[in-house]
Design a protein around this motif. Sequence first.
Motif, PDB file in Angstrom:
ATOM      1  N   LEU A  37       0.808  -1.281   0.002  1.00 61.29           N
ATOM      2  CA  LEU A  37       0.124  -0.219   0.060  1.00 61.29           C
ATOM      3  C   LEU A  37       0.827   1.138   0.135  1.00 61.29           C
ATOM      4  O   LEU A  37       0.483   2.256  -0.645  1.00 61.29           O
ATOM      5  CB  LEU A  37      -0.880   0.106   1.003  1.00 61.29           C
ATOM      6  CG  LEU A  37      -1.945  -1.063   1.132  1.00 61.29           C
ATOM      7  CD1 LEU A  37      -2.758  -0.912   2.332  1.00 61.29           C
ATOM      8  CD2 LEU A  37      -3.049  -0.928   0.071  1.00 61.29           C
ATOM      9  N   GLU A  38       1.957   1.116   0.662  1.00 57.12           N
ATOM     10  CA  GLU A  38       3.131   2.325   0.763  1.00 57.12           C
ATOM     11  C   GLU A  38       3.424   2.512  -0.500  1.00 57.12           C
ATOM     12  O   GLU A  38       3.588   3.665  -1.252  1.00 57.12           O
ATOM     13  CB  GLU A  38       4.151   2.220   1.713  1.00 57.12           C
ATOM     14  CG  GLU A  38       4.915   3.362   1.944  1.00 57.12           C
ATOM     15  CD  GLU A  38       6.101   3.028   2.868  1.00 57.12           C
ATOM     16  OE1 GLU A  38       7.288   3.702   2.770  1.00 57.12           O
ATOM     17  OE2 GLU A  38       5.919   2.037   3.455  1.00 57.12           O
ATOM     18  N   GLU A  44       3.017   4.780  -9.582  1.00 58.25           N
ATOM     19  CA  GLU A  44       1.971   4.199 -10.673  1.00 58.25           C
ATOM     20  C   GLU A  44       2.375   2.896 -11.331  1.00 58.25           C
ATOM     21  O   GLU A  44       3.636   2.652 -11.917  1.00 58.25           O
ATOM     22  CB  GLU A  44       1.729   4.999 -11.652  1.00 58.25           C
ATOM     23  CG  GLU A  44       0.939   6.309 -11.243  1.00 58.25           C
ATOM     24  CD  GLU A  44       0.618   7.114 -12.409  1.00 58.25           C
ATOM     25  OE1 GLU A  44       0.672   6.858 -13.636  1.00 58.25           O
ATOM     26  OE2 GLU A  44       0.184   8.591 -12.029  1.00 58.25           O
ATOM     27  N   TYR A  45       1.501   1.653 -11.162  1.00 55.46           N
ATOM     28  CA  TYR A  45       1.955   0.455 -11.794  1.00 55.46           C
ATOM     29  C   TYR A  45       0.934   0.112 -12.729  1.00 55.46           C
ATOM     30  O   TYR A  45      -0.263   0.147 -12.656  1.00 55.46           O
ATOM     31  CB  TYR A  45       2.054  -0.601 -10.688  1.00 55.46           C
ATOM     32  CG  TYR A  45       3.120  -0.268  -9.667  1.00 55.46           C
ATOM     33  CD1 TYR A  45       4.361  -0.725  -9.778  1.00 55.46           C
ATOM     34  CD2 TYR A  45       2.795   0.124  -8.160  1.00 55.46           C
ATOM     35  CE1 TYR A  45       5.242  -0.454  -8.776  1.00 55.46           C
ATOM     36  CE2 TYR A  45       3.783   0.800  -7.479  1.00 55.46           C
ATOM     37  CZ  TYR A  45       5.110   0.183  -7.689  1.00 55.46           C
ATOM     38  OH  TYR A  45       5.889   0.596  -6.711  1.00 55.46           O
ATOM     39  N   ASP A  61      -7.560  -6.827   0.931  1.00 54.71           N
ATOM     40  CA  ASP A  61      -7.891  -5.524   1.491  1.00 54.71           C
ATOM     41  C   ASP A  61      -6.747  -4.767   0.348  1.00 54.71           C
ATOM     42  O   ASP A  61      -7.106  -3.508   0.105  1.00 54.71           O
ATOM     43  CB  ASP A  61      -7.245  -5.023   2.864  1.00 54.71           C
ATOM     44  CG  ASP A  61      -8.376  -5.894   3.758  1.00 54.71           C
ATOM     45  OD1 ASP A  61      -9.554  -5.866   3.357  1.00 54.71           O
ATOM     46  OD2 ASP A  61      -7.840  -6.387   4.946  1.00 54.71           O
ATOM     47  N   VAL A  62      -5.759  -5.156   0.200  1.00 53.76           N
ATOM     48  CA  VAL A  62      -4.911  -4.354  -1.013  1.00 53.76           C
ATOM     49  C   VAL A  62      -5.575  -4.394  -2.356  1.00 53.76           C
ATOM     50  O   VAL A  62      -5.526  -3.526  -3.012  1.00 53.76           O
ATOM     51  CB  VAL A  62      -3.308  -5.010  -1.145  1.00 53.76           C
ATOM     52  CG1 VAL A  62      -2.591  -4.409  -2.235  1.00 53.76           C
ATOM     53  CG2 VAL A  62      -2.856  -5.344   0.193  1.00 53.76           C
ATOM     54  N   CYS A  63      -6.174  -5.461  -2.608  1.00 56.54           N
ATOM     55  CA  CYS A  63      -6.813  -5.259  -3.854  1.00 56.54           C
ATOM     56  C   CYS A  63      -8.112  -4.518  -3.918  1.00 56.54           C
ATOM     57  O   CYS A  63      -8.198  -3.521  -4.817  1.00 56.54           O
ATOM     58  CB  CYS A  63      -7.175  -7.007  -4.292  1.00 56.54           C
ATOM     59  SG  CYS A  63      -8.294  -6.949  -5.806  1.00 56.54           S
ATOM     60  N   VAL A  67      -8.572  -1.108  -6.331  1.00 56.82           N
ATOM     61  CA  VAL A  67      -9.977  -0.778  -7.223  1.00 56.82           C
ATOM     62  C   VAL A  67     -10.620   0.244  -6.639  1.00 56.82           C
ATOM     63  O   VAL A  67     -10.990   1.099  -7.551  1.00 56.82           O
ATOM     64  CB  VAL A  67     -10.808  -2.021  -6.862  1.00 56.82           C
ATOM     65  CG1 VAL A  67     -12.315  -2.011  -7.535  1.00 56.82           C
ATOM     66  CG2 VAL A  67     -10.343  -3.570  -7.313  1.00 56.82           C
ATOM     67  N   ASP A  68     -10.539   0.490  -5.476  1.00 54.66           N
ATOM     68  CA  ASP A  68     -11.277   1.895  -4.956  1.00 54.66           C
ATOM     69  C   ASP A  68     -10.610   3.133  -5.469  1.00 54.66           C
ATOM     70  O   ASP A  68     -11.201   4.111  -5.626  1.00 54.66           O
ATOM     71  CB  ASP A  68     -11.425   1.783  -3.528  1.00 54.66           C
ATOM     72  CG  ASP A  68     -12.173   0.717  -2.903  1.00 54.66           C
ATOM     73  OD1 ASP A  68     -13.067   0.368  -3.752  1.00 54.66           O
ATOM     74  OD2 ASP A  68     -12.308   0.600  -1.634  1.00 54.66           O
ATOM     75  N   ALA A  69      -9.176   2.933  -5.890  1.00 58.84           N
ATOM     76  CA  ALA A  69      -8.568   4.184  -6.111  1.00 58.84           C
ATOM     77  C   ALA A  69      -8.619   4.487  -7.624  1.00 58.84           C
ATOM     78  O   ALA A  69      -8.483   5.572  -8.179  1.00 58.84           O
ATOM     79  CB  ALA A  69      -7.020   3.927  -5.981  1.00 58.84           C
TER      80      ALA A  69
END
Length: 218
Positions: A37-38, A44-45, A61-63, A67-69
């Motif tokens: 997350l950091e 950007e990936y 949670d990372v996924c 998605v939320d971003a």
Amino acid sequence: MRVLVVEDENVLADAIAEWLRRESFAVDVAYDGDAALERLGVNEYAVVVLDRDLPVVHGDDVCRAIVDAGGETRVLMLTAAAAVRERVAGLALGADDYLTKPFALVELSARVHALTRRARPATPPTLRRAGIQLDPARHEVRRDDRHVPLSRKEFAVLAELLRADGAVVSAEDLLERAWDEHIDPFTNVVRVTVMKLRRKLGDPPVIETIPGAGYQIR
């Protein structure tokens, strides 16, 4: 193209990263969800190769955070669970693809290549401009039917310039997309790489320097 590998098995994470680097991807590695997350907050990936069962912050949670971003980042989720319901659950979270452990690295890289094509507006499998042909799948470059041997970074920079379809690409963007997070932002590596590319591609020169803006293949 920049890829983030998130995997808590260090040996596996490093093996995946090295394999993808051989195919001219710029690769960063995180060994837990919090570190992932950091990095996602800074860089950007195009693709995140994401283990589902992560310590500190779970892969689910990372996924969700990716998605939320919004944005164009694609997620290839990895898991040791082979059950169909596990794959369905991962895809329901917003993952774009799913790969069950153990897997062949050649299959993983093929899936990453496919996802990078979906992470930005569609481009043809072979990039062509100004007499240059670049085939990402075969890692092959030709100019006017002459084979042009390139290093991994030279190949990555040329691919970004060709994908721009005549637009100017800044040195900062090339540094972001073709190198990993360990590169010195004040380095002259982009200029040196472009200089080597020009020499290998031969005459007449096709890569133009636009002062104060970047580089361009018309």
